[in-house]
Design a protein around this motif. Sequence first.
Motif, PDB file in Angstrom:
ATOM      1  N   SER A   1       6.413  18.233  12.205  1.00 18.42           N
ATOM      2  CA  SER A   1       6.001  19.639  12.225  1.00 18.42           C
ATOM      3  C   SER A   1       4.955  19.913  11.137  1.00 18.42           C
ATOM      4  CB  SER A   1       7.228  20.541  12.031  1.00 18.42           C
ATOM      5  OG  SER A   1       6.824  21.873  11.878  1.00 18.42           O
ATOM      6  N   CYS A   2       5.172  19.369   9.946  1.00 17.95           N
ATOM      7  CA  CYS A   2       4.198  19.539   8.847  1.00 17.95           C
ATOM      8  C   CYS A   2       2.850  18.957   9.243  1.00 17.95           C
ATOM      9  CB  CYS A   2       4.710  18.869   7.574  1.00 17.95           C
ATOM     10  SG  CYS A   2       6.054  19.733   6.760  1.00 17.95           S
ATOM     11  N   THR A   3       2.861  17.764   9.842  1.00 13.09           N
ATOM     12  CA  THR A   3       1.621  17.118  10.263  1.00 13.09           C
ATOM     13  C   THR A   3       0.893  17.984  11.293  1.00 13.09           C
ATOM     14  OG1 THR A   3       2.562  14.923   9.856  1.00 13.09           O
ATOM     15  CG2 THR A   3       0.657  15.031  11.312  1.00 13.09           C
ATOM     16  N   GLU A   4       1.629  18.508  12.254  1.00 11.63           N
ATOM     17  CA  GLU A   4       1.015  19.365  13.271  1.00 11.63           C
ATOM     18  C   GLU A   4       0.433  20.638  12.661  1.00 11.63           C
ATOM     19  OE1 GLU A   4       4.148  19.972  16.119  1.00 11.63           O
ATOM     20  OE2 GLU A   4       3.882  17.978  17.011  1.00 11.63           O
ATOM     21  N   GLN A   5       1.145  21.212  11.698  1.00 13.88           N
ATOM     22  CA  GLN A   5       0.650  22.418  11.044  1.00 13.88           C
ATOM     23  C   GLN A   5      -0.627  22.128  10.251  1.00 13.88           C
ATOM     24  OE1 GLN A   5       3.956  23.899   8.758  1.00 13.88           O
ATOM     25  NE2 GLN A   5       5.097  24.541  10.573  1.00 13.88           N
ATOM     26  N   PHE A   6      -0.662  20.976   9.578  1.00 12.29           N
ATOM     27  CA  PHE A   6      -1.886  20.595   8.855  1.00 12.29           C
ATOM     28  C   PHE A   6      -3.054  20.427   9.828  1.00 12.29           C
ATOM     29  CE2 PHE A   6       0.765  18.686   5.226  1.00 12.29           C
ATOM     30  CZ  PHE A   6       0.470  19.723   4.362  1.00 12.29           C
ATOM     31  N   MET A   7      -2.789  19.805  10.964  1.00  9.94           N
ATOM     32  CA  MET A   7      -3.843  19.614  11.963  1.00  9.94           C
ATOM     33  C   MET A   7      -4.339  20.958  12.500  1.00  9.94           C
ATOM     34  SD  MET A   7      -4.483  16.450  12.005  1.00  9.94           S
ATOM     35  CE  MET A   7      -5.556  16.357  13.417  1.00  9.94           C
ATOM     36  N   ASN A   8      -3.431  21.892  12.713  1.00  9.34           N
ATOM     37  CA  ASN A   8      -3.825  23.228  13.168  1.00  9.34           C
ATOM     38  C   ASN A   8      -4.713  23.917  12.130  1.00  9.34           C
ATOM     39  OD1 ASN A   8      -2.457  23.019  15.590  1.00  9.34           O
ATOM     40  ND2 ASN A   8      -0.609  24.024  14.835  1.00  9.34           N
ATOM     41  N   LEU A   9      -4.401  23.721  10.858  1.00 12.84           N
ATOM     42  CA  LEU A   9      -5.223  24.317   9.798  1.00 12.84           C
ATOM     43  C   LEU A   9      -6.632  23.719   9.800  1.00 12.84           C
ATOM     44  CD1 LEU A   9      -2.694  24.610   6.818  1.00 12.84           C
ATOM     45  CD2 LEU A   9      -3.477  26.413   8.372  1.00 12.84           C
ATOM     46  N   ILE A  10      -6.723  22.413  10.028  1.00  7.27           N
ATOM     47  CA  ILE A  10      -8.042  21.777  10.101  1.00  7.27           C
ATOM     48  C   ILE A  10      -8.821  22.318  11.294  1.00  7.27           C
ATOM     49  CG2 ILE A  10      -9.233  19.586  10.547  1.00  7.27           C
ATOM     50  CD1 ILE A  10      -7.225  18.248   8.687  1.00  7.27           C
ATOM     51  N   GLU A  11      -8.140  22.516  12.417  1.00  7.28           N
ATOM     52  CA  GLU A  11      -8.802  23.102  13.585  1.00  7.28           C
ATOM     53  C   GLU A  11      -9.289  24.521  13.293  1.00  7.28           C
ATOM     54  OE1 GLU A  11      -6.130  22.859  16.910  1.00  7.28           O
ATOM     55  OE2 GLU A  11      -6.186  20.662  16.937  1.00  7.28           O
ATOM     56  N   THR A  12      -8.483  25.281  12.560  1.00  4.61           N
ATOM     57  CA  THR A  12      -8.892  26.641  12.178  1.00  4.61           C
ATOM     58  C   THR A  12     -10.156  26.593  11.332  1.00  4.61           C
ATOM     59  OG1 THR A  12      -6.606  27.434  12.224  1.00  4.61           O
ATOM     60  CG2 THR A  12      -8.185  28.734  10.943  1.00  4.61           C
ATOM     61  N   LEU A  13     -10.177  25.688  10.365  1.00  5.21           N
ATOM     62  CA  LEU A  13     -11.367  25.554   9.512  1.00  5.21           C
ATOM     63  C   LEU A  13     -12.572  25.112  10.328  1.00  5.21           C
ATOM     64  CD1 LEU A  13      -9.832  23.877   6.336  1.00  5.21           C
ATOM     65  CD2 LEU A  13     -10.759  26.189   6.514  1.00  5.21           C
ATOM     66  N   ASP A  14     -12.341  24.226  11.273  1.00 10.84           N
ATOM     67  CA  ASP A  14     -13.429  23.721  12.108  1.00 10.84           C
ATOM     68  C   ASP A  14     -14.059  24.836  12.947  1.00 10.84           C
ATOM     69  OD1 ASP A  14     -15.034  21.544  13.024  1.00 10.84           O
ATOM     70  OD2 ASP A  14     -13.908  21.583  14.912  1.00 10.84           O
ATOM     71  N   SER A  15     -13.273  25.842  13.284  1.00  9.87           N
ATOM     72  CA  SER A  15     -13.793  26.939  14.110  1.00  9.87           C
ATOM     73  C   SER A  15     -14.641  27.931  13.311  1.00  9.87           C
ATOM     74  CB  SER A  15     -12.637  27.677  14.783  1.00  9.87           C
ATOM     75  OG  SER A  15     -11.893  28.408  13.825  1.00  9.87           O
ATOM     76  N   LEU A  16     -14.584  27.867  11.979  1.00  4.35           N
ATOM     77  CA  LEU A  16     -15.338  28.801  11.139  1.00  4.35           C
ATOM     78  C   LEU A  16     -16.770  28.305  10.956  1.00  4.35           C
ATOM     79  CD1 LEU A  16     -12.655  29.455   8.378  1.00  4.35           C
ATOM     80  CD2 LEU A  16     -13.117  30.826  10.409  1.00  4.35           C
ATOM     81  N   GLN A  17     -17.732  29.155  11.287  1.00  4.79           N
ATOM     82  CA  GLN A  17     -19.144  28.802  11.167  1.00  4.79           C
ATOM     83  C   GLN A  17     -19.801  29.673  10.101  1.00  4.79           C
ATOM     84  OE1 GLN A  17     -20.404  26.214  12.906  1.00  4.79           O
ATOM     85  NE2 GLN A  17     -18.378  25.951  13.794  1.00  4.79           N
ATOM     86  N   SER A  18     -20.527  29.040   9.173  1.00 12.09           N
ATOM     87  CA  SER A  18     -21.215  29.784   8.127  1.00 12.09           C
ATOM     88  C   SER A  18     -22.492  29.070   7.743  1.00 12.09           C
ATOM     89  CB  SER A  18     -20.318  29.918   6.901  1.00 12.09           C
ATOM     90  OG  SER A  18     -21.019  30.548   5.859  1.00 12.09           O
ATOM     91  N   SER A  19     -23.471  29.861   7.333  1.00 11.98           N
ATOM     92  CA  SER A  19     -24.737  29.283   6.901  1.00 11.98           C
ATOM     93  C   SER A  19     -24.851  29.247   5.376  1.00 11.98           C
ATOM     94  CB  SER A  19     -25.905  30.090   7.480  1.00 11.98           C
ATOM     95  OG  SER A  19     -25.827  31.431   7.039  1.00 11.98           O
ATOM     96  N   GLU A  20     -23.902  29.871   4.670  1.00  7.63           N
ATOM     97  CA  GLU A  20     -23.969  29.905   3.216  1.00  7.63           C
ATOM     98  C   GLU A  20     -23.391  28.626   2.625  1.00  7.63           C
ATOM     99  OE1 GLU A  20     -22.836  33.238   0.930  1.00  7.63           O
ATOM    100  OE2 GLU A  20     -23.612  34.668   2.371  1.00  7.63           O
ATOM    101  N   ASP A  21     -24.099  28.090   1.630  1.00  5.04           N
ATOM    102  CA  ASP A  21     -23.682  26.840   0.996  1.00  5.04           C
ATOM    103  C   ASP A  21     -22.315  26.963   0.337  1.00  5.04           C
ATOM    104  OD1 ASP A  21     -25.986  25.558   1.781  1.00  5.04           O
ATOM    105  OD2 ASP A  21     -27.037  25.897  -0.116  1.00  5.04           O
TER     106      ASP A  21
END
Length: 183
Positions: A136-156
């Motif tokens: 469950s912890c591993t799956e939750q970590f993977m979900n967090l990475i997917e959440t981060l992957d969905s965020l798009q930004s142009s600021e450094d």
Amino acid sequence: KQWYQRRVRGAKKHHLEFSEGIAPTSEDLSFKIEEVTGVPLSRQKLIHKGKQISIEKTELSKFGIISGSKIMLLGRQHNAQSEEILQKINKVKSDAEQIRNKKTDLEAQLQGIRNGYLPDDLKAEALSKIHKQCISCTEQFMNLIETLDSLQSSEDSTRSLKKSTVLAIQTMLVECDKLMEKL
């Protein structure tokens, strides 16, 4: 006496005026610049004759700034989208720490079982529960990475924080894998 400061921001030049009779401070100047340009105080870096002006209640004359002086602004306007992304990244970091604490608790439980604090007839069931919770912890970590992957930004700064958060979560995933190997 009126104070006029010419400030350069990119190709734009602005003329700022202050009331007569009151000696403006660098803080007054920063507030006026924020009002005119939309660049918040926290993101302003003011330069006069090659030297940075500290934003405080010091009179401009102490910095050698007089009527007609040129002041350069380095900074970015407030970007609501970037602020929203930063909040989401910080939420992910907080969630990752909570999951890491849960994983640390699982490690302590496993160590307790190995130290013989649990009767032999209950060990198999306890190890099975720890295994499920670790997955469950591993799956939750993977979900967090997917959440981060969905965020798009142009600021450094946003991209840098996102990258460091992903790396931290990947480290936590490796820790989960090591715990799984111990089972």
